[in-house]
Design an enzyme around this catalytic site. Structure first.
Site, PDB file in Angstrom:
ATOM      1  N   LYS A 128       0.606  -1.124  -0.172  1.00 51.54           N
ATOM      2  CA  LYS A 128      -0.094   0.247  -0.377  1.00 51.54           C
ATOM      3  C   LYS A 128       1.021   1.981  -0.071  1.00 51.54           C
ATOM      4  CE  LYS A 128      -1.409   1.401   4.006  1.00 51.54           C
ATOM      5  NZ  LYS A 128      -0.811   2.328   5.168  1.00 51.54           N
ATOM      6  N   ASP A 139      -3.121  -6.097   1.868  1.00 50.14           N
ATOM      7  CA  ASP A 139      -3.521  -5.069   3.464  1.00 50.14           C
ATOM      8  C   ASP A 139      -3.359  -6.200   4.174  1.00 50.14           C
ATOM      9  OD1 ASP A 139      -4.852  -4.045   5.025  1.00 50.14           O
ATOM     10  OD2 ASP A 139      -6.516  -2.834   3.699  1.00 50.14           O
ATOM     11  N   HIS A 140      -1.995  -5.690   4.893  1.00 50.43           N
ATOM     12  CA  HIS A 140      -2.011  -6.496   5.872  1.00 50.43           C
ATOM     13  C   HIS A 140      -3.109  -7.033   7.005  1.00 50.43           C
ATOM     14  CE1 HIS A 140      -1.415  -3.205   8.169  1.00 50.43           C
ATOM     15  NE2 HIS A 140      -0.415  -3.702   9.224  1.00 50.43           N
ATOM     16  N   GLU A 164      -4.477   3.966  17.315  1.00 49.62           N
ATOM     17  CA  GLU A 164      -3.078   3.671  17.945  1.00 49.62           C
ATOM     18  C   GLU A 164      -2.472   4.863  18.555  1.00 49.62           C
ATOM     19  OE1 GLU A 164      -0.744   2.469  13.877  1.00 49.62           O
ATOM     20  OE2 GLU A 164      -2.211   4.672  12.976  1.00 49.62           O
ATOM     21  N   ASP A 173      -4.838   6.611   4.459  1.00 51.34           N
ATOM     22  CA  ASP A 173      -3.495   5.865   5.428  1.00 51.34           C
ATOM     23  C   ASP A 173      -3.837   3.978   6.510  1.00 51.34           C
ATOM     24  OD1 ASP A 173      -1.189   4.410   6.449  1.00 51.34           O
ATOM     25  OD2 ASP A 173      -1.764   5.491   8.348  1.00 51.34           O
ATOM     26  N   HIS A 211      -7.597  -0.711   5.796  1.00 55.66           N
ATOM     27  CA  HIS A 211      -7.033  -1.750   6.891  1.00 55.66           C
ATOM     28  C   HIS A 211      -9.522  -1.363   7.002  1.00 55.66           C
ATOM     29  CE1 HIS A 211      -3.570  -1.675   6.210  1.00 55.66           C
ATOM     30  NE2 HIS A 211      -2.956  -1.072   6.978  1.00 55.66           N
TER      31      HIS A 211
END
Ligand code: BG6
Length: 514
Positions: free
Chosen positions: A171, A200-201, A239, A258, A263
């Protein structure tokens, strides 16, 4: 058809045991992602004996680095970032087949040199290798890399055979709809869709993979998973950290690009999509695309469905931390959001009228990612309307990270002679049930790239469907500059507007952990 063929989603490992001899080429090999995630993931796959028996690694980067130095640096990164202890004997086997190639990403000569390195690796192996290109560079060079892989013939190697080349693209996949469409076209000029793995982790996280199992292997949920019973859904990806040293990248991106466009939208798609016809990559991705396409455009302007904000100075983990505008590499008048909250409506028979809220931000109170399905408040029944009974709506909370697990909030009678109830939690935690040292997302995803399983990767039309929803919002924010940008104290749960977005509908964020 064997069970393995029918269920690639659940059988990646058994498929992998016979993986083709492979050479992974990491573009951006001296970068942060390679150091923190990719090299440790390869090491952990080696520990689990999951790398193909013939495995070669070539790092590619702009900086000239001697092979020996690259190998030493890789070992240092693995020692620092791997989830498991470093075992020199295991790394040695990978290291023996590891080399480095420097060159410009847009320089055909560098690709000619890369071809020579690959030929040398194949000579050592005594057979042709599958090539897996991992593009982990800044997005500005995605295009020249894809074009050069095409023009050099590396992309077309082994087409239609078990050794077909593959490309894993990090990404961000574009920064709006037009750039994503363009990048898809560049990729399609040089690779077939079957060779392209857009990463997309979040899809590699165990808890995210478990969403399909939770929903479709537990039939008790299906009758409840709809507008009749669900009041609203909240997705939080919070986060605690600030932008740290990534200001240069982050300021050109912001929380929405981001985190939310990729995600959190993937989380939403998996939670809300219909049951796929099978667990095949295409059937799952078909359903995600259908769902994304049934989401209504976000309302902008008055009663907007979106709130953006930047963190101001505050306290994080007890320490005073600076506001976004005074972080390294951030312009003092930056109009980049570090927090975004959205309200989506899905127009289909399952979800019409059920708000889906999502938010993500840096420097929030706590690191937590979760999906909360809030069921309707009991309106009638034996206990409703009596103040002695503290009835909470039932809620299913899927905690993606940390403290991975699932909790169901139920009402229970408080023991004693008083007639009282209170909400209690029925809780399953990964750490207690399965132990805590589970594979990292990148291990799963690199492994799937090597075996060619695209289930946990994003299809081209999927990324475009998501960008279609986000692009008008991002454009309108760009036109507004800083006008309407809220702030929130670092270490808080975000700006007042984020609360008001739900408050307007009689809802409130479940500030995770409560
Ligand atoms: C990345 C973002 O995709 O995901 C980062 O670029 C973010 O800004 C990271 O910190 C979060 O990932 P995780 O797995 O730590 O939740």
């Amino acid at each position: 058809m064997s069970d393995t063929d029918r269920h690639p989603f659940l059988s990646g490992l058994s498929k992998h045991r016979g993986a083709q001899p492979t050479c992974v080429v990491i573009f951006g090999a001296s970068g942060d992602l390679a150091a923190r995630k990719l090299l440790p993931a390869l090491y952990n796959l080696a520990v689990d004996s999951l790398l193909p028996s013939d495995f070669h690694l070539i790092g590619f980067g702009r900086k000239p680095i001697p092979d020996a130095e690259f190998r030493t640096q890789a070992a240092t990164d693995i020692k620092k970032f791997s989830r498991r202890e470093f075992r020199p004997d295991i790394w040695q086997r990978v290291e023996d087949n590891t080399s480095y190639q420097s060159g410009g990403y847009d320089d055909p000569k560098a690709y000619a040199a890369l071809k020579e390195q690959i030929a040398a690796a194949e000579k050592r192996a005594g057979r042709p290798l599958q090539l897996v290109f991992y593009v982990s560079t800044p997005p500005s060079v995605f295009e020249p890399i894809l074009e050069n892989l095409g023009q050099s013939g590396l992309a077309g190697r082994g087409l239609g055979t078990e050794l077909e080349s593959k490309v894993i693209i990090e990404k961000p996949f574009g920064k709006d709809l037009d750039s994503a469409v363009h990048l898809n076209a560049v990729a399609a000029r040089n690779f077939r869709e079957s060779q392209i793995f857009r990463i997309d982790h979040y899809l590699g996280k165990e808890t995210v993979q478990d969403l399909l199992v939770l929903r479709f292997a537990n039939p008790i949920f299906e009758p409840l998973w709809n507008r009749r019973h669900v009041d609203h859904v909240q997705i939080t990806v919070a986060e605690e950290l600030g932008v740290g040293t990534r200001g240069g990248y982050y300021d050109g991106s912001g929380a929405t690009r981001d985190m939310l466009q990729n995600h959190t939208m993937q989380l939403l798609a998996l939670v809300a999509m219909e049951q796929p016809r099978s667990l095949s990559a295409e059937h799952i991705r078909d359903e995600k695309v259908k769902l994304l396409e049934s989401i209504q455009p976000l309302r902008l302007g008055v009663n907007a469905d979106a709130v953006r904000a930047q963190y101001a100075e505050g306290l994080s983990g007890g320490d005073k931390v600076p506001g976004y505008l005074t972080e390294k590499d951030i312009p003092q008048d930056s109009a980049t959001e570090t927090f975004c909250a959205l309200r989506f409506s899905i127009e289909n028979s399952r979800w019409s009228g059920v708000p889906f809220y999502m938010r993500s931000g840096k420097r929030l109170a706590r690191r937590v990612s979760e999906i909360a399905i809030q069921f309707k408040q009991p309106e009638s029944g034996l206990f409703a309307g009596d103040a002695r009974y503290d009835l909470a709506p039932n809620r299913l909370v899927i905690q993606i990270q940390p403290d991975e697990g699932t909790t169901l909030v139920l009402n229970s009678k408080v023991p004693g002679l008083e007639p009282r109830t209170q909400p209690v939690r029925l809780s399953f935690r990964y750490a207690t049930t399965y132990g805590s040292n589970t594979p990292e997302a990148y291990e799963r995803l690199i492994l799937d790239g090597i075996v060619g399983d695209r289930t946990l990767f994003i299809r081209g039309d999927e990324t475009e469907a998501s960008w279609r929803l986000f692009t008008p919002l991002l454009q309108s924010w760009q036109e507004q500059g800083r006008a309407g940008m809220e702030t929130y104290a670092a270490g808080s749960w975000g700006p007042a507007g984020g609360d008001a977005l739900l408050g307007a509908h009689g809802h409130a964020w479940r500030n995770a952990g409560r």
